[in-house]
Motif scaffolding. Structure first.
Motif, PDB file in Angstrom:
ATOM      1  N   LEU A 136      14.822 -40.109   6.583  1.00  0.00           N
ATOM      2  CA  LEU A 136      14.014 -40.791   5.768  1.00  0.00           C
ATOM      3  C   LEU A 136      14.257 -42.234   5.544  1.00  0.00           C
ATOM      4  CD1 LEU A 136      11.848 -40.332   3.458  1.00  0.00           C
ATOM      5  CD2 LEU A 136      13.619 -40.362   1.894  1.00  0.00           C
ATOM      6  N   TRP A 137      12.970 -43.091   6.204  1.00  0.00           N
ATOM      7  CA  TRP A 137      13.512 -44.212   6.445  1.00  0.00           C
ATOM      8  C   TRP A 137      12.479 -45.066   5.373  1.00  0.00           C
ATOM      9  CZ3 TRP A 137      15.706 -47.122  10.201  1.00  0.00           C
ATOM     10  CH2 TRP A 137      16.019 -46.468  11.408  1.00  0.00           C
ATOM     11  N   LYS A 138      13.020 -46.153   4.715  1.00  0.00           N
ATOM     12  CA  LYS A 138      12.219 -46.977   3.515  1.00  0.00           C
ATOM     13  C   LYS A 138      12.081 -48.378   3.881  1.00  0.00           C
ATOM     14  CE  LYS A 138      13.762 -48.383  -1.063  1.00  0.00           C
ATOM     15  NZ  LYS A 138      14.815 -48.308  -1.934  1.00  0.00           N
ATOM     16  N   ASP A 139      10.505 -48.493   3.636  1.00  0.00           N
ATOM     17  CA  ASP A 139      10.241 -49.916   3.960  1.00  0.00           C
ATOM     18  C   ASP A 139      10.715 -50.888   2.702  1.00  0.00           C
ATOM     19  OD1 ASP A 139       8.601 -52.287   4.539  1.00  0.00           O
ATOM     20  OD2 ASP A 139       6.605 -51.352   4.148  1.00  0.00           O
ATOM     21  N   ASP A 140      11.520 -51.656   3.363  1.00  0.00           N
ATOM     22  CA  ASP A 140      12.385 -52.659   2.385  1.00  0.00           C
ATOM     23  C   ASP A 140      11.817 -54.077   2.882  1.00  0.00           C
ATOM     24  OD1 ASP A 140      14.270 -54.055   0.952  1.00  0.00           O
ATOM     25  OD2 ASP A 140      15.818 -53.790   2.561  1.00  0.00           O
ATOM     26  N   GLY A 141      10.599 -54.504   2.367  1.00  0.00           N
ATOM     27  CA  GLY A 141       9.854 -55.743   2.602  1.00  0.00           C
ATOM     28  C   GLY A 141       9.662 -55.894   3.747  1.00  0.00           C
ATOM     29  N   GLY A 142       9.071 -54.913   4.635  1.00  0.00           N
ATOM     30  CA  GLY A 142       8.661 -55.102   5.903  1.00  0.00           C
ATOM     31  C   GLY A 142       9.801 -55.076   6.852  1.00  0.00           C
ATOM     32  N   LYS A 143      11.041 -54.547   6.665  1.00  0.00           N
ATOM     33  CA  LYS A 143      11.914 -54.034   7.672  1.00  0.00           C
ATOM     34  C   LYS A 143      12.316 -52.466   7.257  1.00  0.00           C
ATOM     35  CE  LYS A 143      16.122 -55.348   9.319  1.00  0.00           C
ATOM     36  NZ  LYS A 143      15.874 -55.885  10.622  1.00  0.00           N
ATOM     37  N   TRP A 144      12.134 -51.766   8.134  1.00  0.00           N
ATOM     38  CA  TRP A 144      12.419 -50.381   7.897  1.00  0.00           C
ATOM     39  C   TRP A 144      14.017 -50.231   7.862  1.00  0.00           C
ATOM     40  CZ3 TRP A 144       9.216 -46.980   6.147  1.00  0.00           C
ATOM     41  CH2 TRP A 144       7.804 -47.358   5.850  1.00  0.00           C
ATOM     42  N   ARG A 145      14.459 -49.414   7.037  1.00  0.00           N
ATOM     43  CA  ARG A 145      16.030 -49.183   7.007  1.00  0.00           C
ATOM     44  C   ARG A 145      16.229 -47.532   6.713  1.00  0.00           C
ATOM     45  NH1 ARG A 145      18.443 -54.078   6.648  1.00  0.00           N
ATOM     46  NH2 ARG A 145      17.112 -55.696   5.449  1.00  0.00           N
ATOM     47  N   MET A 146      17.199 -47.005   7.347  1.00  0.00           N
ATOM     48  CA  MET A 146      17.585 -45.723   6.908  1.00  0.00           C
ATOM     49  C   MET A 146      17.922 -45.313   5.469  1.00  0.00           C
ATOM     50  SD  MET A 146      20.060 -44.514  10.116  1.00  0.00           S
ATOM     51  CE  MET A 146      19.342 -43.504  11.578  1.00  0.00           C
ATOM     52  N   TYR A 147      17.528 -44.527   4.845  1.00  0.00           N
ATOM     53  CA  TYR A 147      17.923 -44.501   3.553  1.00  0.00           C
ATOM     54  C   TYR A 147      18.270 -43.018   3.038  1.00  0.00           C
ATOM     55  CZ  TYR A 147      16.425 -44.321  -1.514  1.00  0.00           C
ATOM     56  OH  TYR A 147      16.467 -44.468  -3.000  1.00  0.00           O
ATOM     57  N   ARG A 148      17.834 -42.030   3.648  1.00  0.00           N
ATOM     58  CA  ARG A 148      18.549 -40.693   3.422  1.00  0.00           C
ATOM     59  C   ARG A 148      18.614 -39.968   4.982  1.00  0.00           C
ATOM     60  NH1 ARG A 148      19.625 -42.957  -0.651  1.00  0.00           N
ATOM     61  NH2 ARG A 148      18.983 -42.266  -2.606  1.00  0.00           N
ATOM     62  N   VAL A 149      19.574 -39.322   5.237  1.00  0.00           N
ATOM     63  CA  VAL A 149      19.775 -39.151   6.654  1.00  0.00           C
ATOM     64  C   VAL A 149      20.764 -37.783   6.268  1.00  0.00           C
ATOM     65  CG1 VAL A 149      20.914 -39.249   8.650  1.00  0.00           C
ATOM     66  CG2 VAL A 149      20.261 -41.189   7.446  1.00  0.00           C
ATOM     67  N   LEU A 150      19.927 -36.833   7.253  1.00  0.00           N
ATOM     68  CA  LEU A 150      20.549 -35.019   7.041  1.00  0.00           C
ATOM     69  C   LEU A 150      21.036 -35.129   8.603  1.00  0.00           C
ATOM     70  CD1 LEU A 150      18.440 -35.300   4.741  1.00  0.00           C
ATOM     71  CD2 LEU A 150      19.176 -32.966   4.336  1.00  0.00           C
ATOM     72  N   SER A 151      22.266 -34.665   8.805  1.00  0.00           N
ATOM     73  CA  SER A 151      22.415 -34.092  10.271  1.00  0.00           C
ATOM     74  C   SER A 151      23.021 -32.659   9.915  1.00  0.00           C
ATOM     75  CB  SER A 151      23.547 -35.117  10.993  1.00  0.00           C
ATOM     76  OG  SER A 151      23.528 -34.746  12.315  1.00  0.00           O
ATOM     77  N   TYR A 152      22.296 -31.672  10.676  1.00  0.00           N
ATOM     78  CA  TYR A 152      22.896 -30.400  10.581  1.00  0.00           C
ATOM     79  C   TYR A 152      22.766 -29.409  11.698  1.00  0.00           C
ATOM     80  CZ  TYR A 152      17.780 -30.654   9.783  1.00  0.00           C
ATOM     81  OH  TYR A 152      16.644 -30.642   9.822  1.00  0.00           O
ATOM     82  N   ASP A 153      23.391 -28.144  11.311  1.00  0.00           N
ATOM     83  CA  ASP A 153      23.105 -27.151  12.414  1.00  0.00           C
ATOM     84  C   ASP A 153      24.011 -27.567  13.632  1.00  0.00           C
ATOM     85  OD1 ASP A 153      22.713 -24.426  13.100  1.00  0.00           O
ATOM     86  OD2 ASP A 153      20.671 -24.999  14.121  1.00  0.00           O
ATOM     87  N   HIS A 154      25.131 -28.307  13.645  1.00  0.00           N
ATOM     88  CA  HIS A 154      25.737 -28.918  14.733  1.00  0.00           C
ATOM     89  C   HIS A 154      26.441 -27.499  15.410  1.00  0.00           C
ATOM     90  CE1 HIS A 154      25.523 -32.687  12.814  1.00  0.00           C
ATOM     91  NE2 HIS A 154      25.926 -33.059  13.789  1.00  0.00           N
ATOM     92  N   GLY A 155      26.394 -27.763  16.709  1.00  0.00           N
ATOM     93  CA  GLY A 155      26.979 -26.523  17.462  1.00  0.00           C
ATOM     94  C   GLY A 155      27.161 -26.726  18.824  1.00  0.00           C
ATOM     95  N   PRO A 156      27.577 -25.732  19.686  1.00  0.00           N
ATOM     96  CA  PRO A 156      27.676 -26.210  21.008  1.00  0.00           C
ATOM     97  C   PRO A 156      26.330 -25.672  21.669  1.00  0.00           C
ATOM     98  CG  PRO A 156      28.536 -23.859  20.388  1.00  0.00           C
ATOM     99  CD  PRO A 156      28.320 -24.666  19.078  1.00  0.00           C
ATOM    100  N   VAL A 157      26.156 -26.234  22.846  1.00  0.00           N
ATOM    101  CA  VAL A 157      24.824 -26.035  23.644  1.00  0.00           C
ATOM    102  C   VAL A 157      24.888 -24.613  24.196  1.00  0.00           C
ATOM    103  CG1 VAL A 157      23.307 -26.986  25.428  1.00  0.00           C
ATOM    104  CG2 VAL A 157      24.460 -28.545  23.878  1.00  0.00           C
ATOM    105  N   PRO A 158      24.062 -23.877  24.143  1.00  0.00           N
ATOM    106  CA  PRO A 158      24.068 -22.708  24.673  1.00  0.00           C
ATOM    107  C   PRO A 158      24.173 -22.551  26.284  1.00  0.00           C
ATOM    108  CG  PRO A 158      22.249 -22.589  23.539  1.00  0.00           C
ATOM    109  CD  PRO A 158      22.641 -24.127  23.214  1.00  0.00           C
TER     110      PRO A 158
END
Length: 158
Positions: A136-158
């Motif tokens: 989720l990116w947030k517009d901070d006065g015309g500059k986009w910044r990462m606000y909420r990040v989810l990184s999930y379902d990590h695993g090996p590549v089949p």
């Protein structure tokens, strides 16, 4: 009366076109910020990454848990994937999986799937893992910044 109807119709068409143009601009801006961040990540460029992260960021990782705050996240990256000079981690998004959603109130959402490649000193790069992500990116006065990040379902590549 006919002139009023024509004027109103023209106004509505222009409003719709303007809204579409601004939504397209927003998407382009968020995607560009996303690209800048991950380019900096792959280069361990802490300054650029820091500039693209909201001070009150929350990063949720299925293996590592919650990291709150820009400095904590930068410290985690500095000690983690950027911490071993003999190892290089490269993240690559799967282009066909990336989606954008505009969110009311100055937010933009990017979702997708990414792959992680590792290079150990003196050895060729190899595919090491995969995961899904939502940012989720947030517009901070015309500059986009990462606000909420989810990184999930990590695993090996089949």
């Amino acid at each position: 009366m006919r002139h009023k109807a024509l004027a109103l119709g023209s106004f509505l068409v222009l409003s719709i076109l303007s809204s579409s143009a601004s939504a397209a601009d927003e998407e382009a801006q968020v995607r560009a910020a996303e690209t800048r961040f991950w380019t900096a990540y792959n280069a361990c460029d802490m300054t650029t990454m820091s500039d693209l992260i909201e001070p009150a960021v929350e990063f949720y990782h299925d293996k590592g848990g919650l990291t709150s705050g820009r400095q904590a996240l930068i410290d985690s990256l500095r000690k983690g994937p950027c911490g071993d000079p003999k190892m290089h981690l490269r993240r690559e998004a799967v282009a066909s999986s990336i989606t954008f959603h505009s969110m009311k109130g100055g937010y933009g959402l990017i979702t997708g799937h990414h792959l992680f490649y590792v290079t150990w000193e003196g050895k060729p790069e190899h595919l090491d893992g995969q995961a899904d992500f939502t940012t989720l990116w947030k517009d901070d006065g015309g500059k986009w910044r990462m606000y909420r990040v989810l990184s999930y379902d990590h695993g090996p590549v089949p």
